[in-house]
Design an enzyme around this catalytic site. Structure first.
Site, PDB file in Angstrom:
ATOM      1  CB  SER A  93       5.823  14.560  34.892  1.00  0.00           C
ATOM      2  OG  SER A  93       6.847  13.848  36.552  1.00  0.00           O
ATOM      3  CG  ASP A 123       7.078   8.598  43.149  1.00  0.00           C
ATOM      4  OD1 ASP A 123       7.958   8.119  43.326  1.00  0.00           O
ATOM      5  OD2 ASP A 123       7.057  10.050  42.814  1.00  0.00           O
ATOM      6  CG  ASP A 182      -0.230  14.778  37.076  1.00  0.00           C
ATOM      7  OD1 ASP A 182      -0.865  15.165  37.147  1.00  0.00           O
ATOM      8  OD2 ASP A 182       1.030  13.750  37.609  1.00  0.00           O
ATOM      9  NE  ARG A 218       7.424   9.956  45.383  1.00  0.00           N
ATOM     10  CZ  ARG A 218       7.202  11.257  45.656  1.00  0.00           C
ATOM     11  NH1 ARG A 218       7.154  12.737  46.255  1.00  0.00           N
ATOM     12  NH2 ARG A 218       7.142  12.193  43.676  1.00  0.00           N
TER      13      ARG A 218
HETATM   14  N1  ARG Z   1      11.731   8.081  38.628  1.00  0.00           N
HETATM   15  C1  ARG Z   1      11.977   8.188  39.729  1.00  0.00           C
HETATM   16  C2  ARG Z   1      12.161   7.452  40.858  1.00  0.00           C
HETATM   17  O1  ARG Z   1      10.827   6.388  41.199  1.00  0.00           O
HETATM   18  C3  ARG Z   1      11.211   9.747  40.162  1.00  0.00           C
HETATM   19  C4  ARG Z   1       9.699   9.726  39.573  1.00  0.00           C
HETATM   20  C5  ARG Z   1       9.377  10.970  39.816  1.00  0.00           C
HETATM   21  N2  ARG Z   1       9.606  11.778  39.115  1.00  0.00           N
HETATM   22  C6  ARG Z   1       9.493  12.587  38.149  1.00  0.00           C
HETATM   23  N3  ARG Z   1       9.513  13.458  37.326  1.00  0.00           N
HETATM   24  N4  ARG Z   1       8.168  13.412  38.940  1.00  0.00           N
HETATM   25  O2  ARG Z   1      12.229   7.753  41.923  1.00  0.00           O
END
Ligand code: ARG
Length: 391
Positions: free
Chosen positions: A173, A121, A13, A92
């Site tokens: 991912s 995110d 990405d 984050r």
């Molecule tokens: N669902 C998780 C969250 O909201 C992880 C998000 C990122 N996950 C990923 N496989 N890229 O914190």
């Protein structure tokens, strides 16, 4: 040329974002935060350069992450919907904080991230940026561009000669840091099926897990682990040792249907052995050292704290205020918890604390009982009054 600082992971990405932003006329500065992912700084810089970055910052934030984010979540007992230790979510605000710092240093008016328009995110990055630097604008290429699937992104990457990593990247991912790995997408979107073998990241599937019990002892001081098996370790090394031990035993993997901030339910797999071992041990020590009312009240705080982290509200007054409560409770949370790991299980084997509120002379059914059982009858009569008066 307008400058933009992109939160860059080196994955598909963000690599496509880099190229896309360039094509939109931006000078792109990349920022990679190392929270425990497996790419070397040299590799990241090379990948960013090959994809067209004007400059790349790589910062090792593992210590800041463990001491100022993970440690707070552990003391808080923050687990979202009972199954997610918030590994991605905790990283984050930290990444966004450094992104903003770099943007200021570079005099860039823009920042960018590679999050999708459906995920959490984007919320975490942008709310943090909005709180810390209201004047900086965020661009989210994935919400704007014409690429509609991972397959299209892979084609775009190939067309622009962007280096793509492993095949795993194409299957799922993945987001990884020291507190856990998040795996989603691909075959996992079929919730009627068990996660396929190739979705296992570093935790051993149960049938391949070590066929032997592994005993551990964790000593806590004021709510944080300071020793493993009698040896003093800094928090970060302790997490890494527990990740190793736990993953061998198949510990710490959860398969979750979770409620995203933007309203949809999604399925994610998490692998977080150290986090689960530490939360389990910490909770056990709290059960021993906190009085009943504090313990019950803290349950509600843990629930709220997990939501705050999940929903991107880290840099808020509410979170700081809850920290004050949590830190006050942790003053007595010191002692040692023994644990046994076996085929996905975390079993408590020992509890020791100078602040223990367990008094054997009160609890015992054997000799030496000091509990005055004659008081119970009167107590029960009073206890029932509120529910009797209506009859
Ligand atoms: N669902 C998780 C969250 O909201 C992880 C998000 C990122 N996950 C990923 N496989 N890229 O914190």
């Amino acid at each position: 040329m307008k400058k933009i600082v992109l939160a860059y992971s080196g994955g598909l990405d963000t690599s496509c974002c880099l190229k896309w932003l360039q094509n939109k006329g931006f000078e792109v500065i990349c920022f990679s935060a190392n929270l425990g992912s497996e790419f070397s700084p040299a590799d990241l810089k090379k990948r960013a350069h090959l994809s067209g970055a004007a400059k790349t910052y790589v910062k090792d934030l593992q210590k800041e992450f463990s001491d100022e984010y993970v440690a707070l979540a552990l003391k808080a007992g923050a687990i979202y919907e009972g199954k997610y230790v918030l590994s991605t979510a905790l990283g984050r605000p930290l990444i966004a904080k450094h992104l903003v710092d770099i943007a200021r240093k570079e005099k860039a008016d823009f920042v960018a991230h590679g999050c999708t328009g459906k995920g959490n995110d984007q919320v975490r990055f942008e709310v943090t940026t909005a709180i810390l630097a209201p004047k900086i604008k965020t661009i989210a290429p994935l919400r704007e561009w014409e690429l509609n699937s991972r397959e299209e992104e892979i084609d775009y990457a190939r067309k622009h000669k962007i280096p793509i990593k492993s095949t795993k990247e194409k299957l799922y991912s993945v987001d990884k840091n020291i507190w856990g790995v998040s795996v989603e997408g691909g075959a996992l979107e079929d919730i009627g099926k068990e996660p396929p073998e190739n979705s296992y990241y570093f935790v051993k599937p149960l049938k391949k897990a070590l066929n032997q019990e592994v005993y551990l002892e964790i000593e806590f001081k004021r709510g944080l682990p300071i020793k493993l098996n009698g040896k003093s370790l800094d928090f970060l090394s302790l997490i890494s040792k527990l990740n190793k031990a736990g993953s061998q035993c198949g510990v710490g993997r959860t398969d979750v249907i979770e409620d995203r901030v933007i309203g949809i339910k999604s399925r994610e797999i998490y692998e977080a052995p150290a986090a689960w071992i530490l939360h389990t041990a910490h909770k056990e020590l709290e059960a021993l050292t906190l009085d009943r009312e504090t313990l019950f009240f803290k349950e509600a705080i843990s629930f709220k704290y997990a939501q705050i982290i999940y929903q991107g509200l880290w840099f808020t007054e509410l979170k700081n205020s809850l920290d004050a409560f949590i830190n006050q409770t942790q003053k007595v949370v010191s002692g040692t918890i023994g644990i046994k790991l076996y085929k996905g299980n975390i079993v408590i084997t020992k509890r020791i604390s100078v602040n223990s509120l367990y008094k054997k002379e009160l609890a015992t059914y054997g000799r030496g009982d000091k509990f005055d059982r004659t008081l119970a009858e009167g107590f029960i009569k009073l206890w029932a009054i509120p529910f009797q008066v209506k009859n």
